[in-house]
Design a protein around this motif. Structure first.
Motif, PDB file in Angstrom:
ATOM      1  N   ALA A 130       0.877  -1.174   0.000  1.00  0.00           N
ATOM      2  CA  ALA A 130       0.000   0.000   0.000  1.00  0.00           C
ATOM      3  C   ALA A 130       0.908   1.215   0.000  1.00  0.00           C
ATOM      4  N   ALA A 131       0.461   2.287  -0.617  1.00  0.00           N
ATOM      5  CA  ALA A 131       1.268   3.507  -0.666  1.00  0.00           C
ATOM      6  C   ALA A 131       0.348   4.715  -0.614  1.00  0.00           C
ATOM      7  N   THR A 132       0.807   5.772   0.028  1.00  0.00           N
ATOM      8  CA  THR A 132       0.027   7.006  -0.004  1.00  0.00           C
ATOM      9  C   THR A 132       0.025   7.503  -1.449  1.00  0.00           C
ATOM     10  N   VAL A 133      -1.077   8.082  -1.848  1.00  0.00           N
ATOM     11  CA  VAL A 133      -1.197   8.550  -3.223  1.00  0.00           C
ATOM     12  C   VAL A 133      -0.166   9.637  -3.532  1.00  0.00           C
ATOM     13  N   GLU A 134       0.218  10.409  -2.527  1.00  0.00           N
ATOM     14  CA  GLU A 134       1.191  11.485  -2.753  1.00  0.00           C
ATOM     15  C   GLU A 134       2.621  10.982  -2.929  1.00  0.00           C
ATOM     16  N   SER A 135       2.907   9.764  -2.490  1.00  0.00           N
ATOM     17  CA  SER A 135       4.271   9.232  -2.587  1.00  0.00           C
ATOM     18  C   SER A 135       4.616   8.861  -4.033  1.00  0.00           C
ATOM     19  N   ASP A 136       5.915   8.708  -4.306  1.00  0.00           N
ATOM     20  CA  ASP A 136       6.346   8.285  -5.642  1.00  0.00           C
ATOM     21  C   ASP A 136       5.755   6.928  -5.996  1.00  0.00           C
ATOM     22  N   ASP A 137       5.780   5.986  -5.038  1.00  0.00           N
ATOM     23  CA  ASP A 137       5.186   4.666  -5.288  1.00  0.00           C
ATOM     24  C   ASP A 137       3.689   4.780  -5.565  1.00  0.00           C
ATOM     25  N   GLY A 138       3.010   5.597  -4.775  1.00  0.00           N
ATOM     26  CA  GLY A 138       1.572   5.781  -4.955  1.00  0.00           C
ATOM     27  C   GLY A 138       1.246   6.412  -6.306  1.00  0.00           C
ATOM     28  N   GLN A 139       2.032   7.403  -6.680  1.00  0.00           N
ATOM     29  CA  GLN A 139       1.814   8.035  -7.992  1.00  0.00           C
ATOM     30  C   GLN A 139       2.040   7.049  -9.131  1.00  0.00           C
ATOM     31  N   ALA A 140       3.056   6.197  -8.983  1.00  0.00           N
ATOM     32  CA  ALA A 140       3.339   5.194 -10.016  1.00  0.00           C
ATOM     33  C   ALA A 140       2.192   4.188 -10.124  1.00  0.00           C
ATOM     34  N   LEU A 141       1.661   3.728  -8.980  1.00  0.00           N
ATOM     35  CA  LEU A 141       0.536   2.792  -9.003  1.00  0.00           C
ATOM     36  C   LEU A 141      -0.716   3.444  -9.590  1.00  0.00           C
ATOM     37  N   LEU A 142      -0.968   4.685  -9.195  1.00  0.00           N
ATOM     38  CA  LEU A 142      -2.131   5.404  -9.706  1.00  0.00           C
ATOM     39  C   LEU A 142      -2.036   5.577 -11.221  1.00  0.00           C
ATOM     40  N   GLU A 143      -0.876   5.973 -11.695  1.00  0.00           N
ATOM     41  CA  GLU A 143      -0.673   6.144 -13.135  1.00  0.00           C
ATOM     42  C   GLU A 143      -0.841   4.823 -13.873  1.00  0.00           C
ATOM     43  N   ARG A 144      -0.309   3.772 -13.302  1.00  0.00           N
ATOM     44  CA  ARG A 144      -0.433   2.444 -13.904  1.00  0.00           C
ATOM     45  C   ARG A 144      -1.911   2.025 -14.008  1.00  0.00           C
ATOM     46  N   GLY A 145      -2.664   2.216 -12.926  1.00  0.00           N
ATOM     47  CA  GLY A 145      -4.073   1.853 -12.926  1.00  0.00           C
ATOM     48  C   GLY A 145      -4.904   2.713 -13.861  1.00  0.00           C
ATOM     49  N   TRP A 146      -4.671   4.019 -13.873  1.00  0.00           N
ATOM     50  CA  TRP A 146      -5.449   4.909 -14.728  1.00  0.00           C
ATOM     51  C   TRP A 146      -5.117   4.675 -16.203  1.00  0.00           C
ATOM     52  N   THR A 147      -3.830   4.478 -16.511  1.00  0.00           N
ATOM     53  CA  THR A 147      -3.432   4.208 -17.893  1.00  0.00           C
ATOM     54  C   THR A 147      -4.066   2.912 -18.394  1.00  0.00           C
TER      55      THR A 147
END
Length: 163
Positions: free
Chosen positions: A64-81
């Motif tokens: 799990a990662a906070t959305v603001e973190s680099d890991d969280g941003q990478a997961l969010l981008e991966r899911g949205w893409t």
């Protein structure tokens, strides 16, 4: 088939985010009473006992990662893409079917035209990669932006699901 999906949840700690994420995934596999199964089963990335799912299949991902973190941003981008790409792929198939197939051919699901129609309109399942903390699919950018704007403690939790 396997795919990685993600849920956005409000939590104050990684453990709380994972627990809430598992509640969402439980709902999506029908483990919660009165919840229809969208997927067969899931494995979160804190599980290392399996050789066919999770880290064994996809490599290391944050639990799990906070959305603001680099890991969280990478997961969010991966899911949205993945959500956008799958929507566009299915929408292109719908447009092609409408242009090239007769009504009867579409009715018979020639070239999986009707399946593509269904996938374009799906609220959950294999064409949706991001979910909110209630287990509802995030289907458009406005919905995602609203969720991102409404919380200061937003986490993203990935899971390998089978369908």
């Amino acid at each position: 088939m396997h795919m990685v999906i993600y849920t956005l949840v409000e939590a104050s700690t990684r453990d709380d985010a994972l627990a809430t994420g598992k509640t969402v995934f439980d709902k999506l596999v029908g483990a919660v009473p009165h919840a229809g199964a969208v997927f067969d089963y899931y494995v979160t990335f804190d599980v290392d006992e399996t050789t066919v799912a999770g880290t064994a299949r996809w490599g290391e991902l944050p639990v799990a990662a906070t959305v603001e973190s680099d890991d969280g941003q990478a997961l969010l981008e991966r899911g949205w893409t993945a959500t956008k790409d799958e929507f566009q792929r299915n929408l292109d198939r719908v447009k092609e079917g409408l242009d090239e197939l007769s009504d009867e051919e579409i009715m018979r699901d020639e070239n999986l035209a009707r399946h593509a129609f269904h996938q374009v309109g799906a609220y959950d399942g294999p064409s949706v990669f991001l979910y909110d903390e209630h287990g509802s699919g995030i289907r458009h950018r406005g919905q995602l932006d609203r969720i991102l704007d409404e919380s200061d403690d937003l986490w993203i939790v990935p899971a390998d699901v089978h369908f």
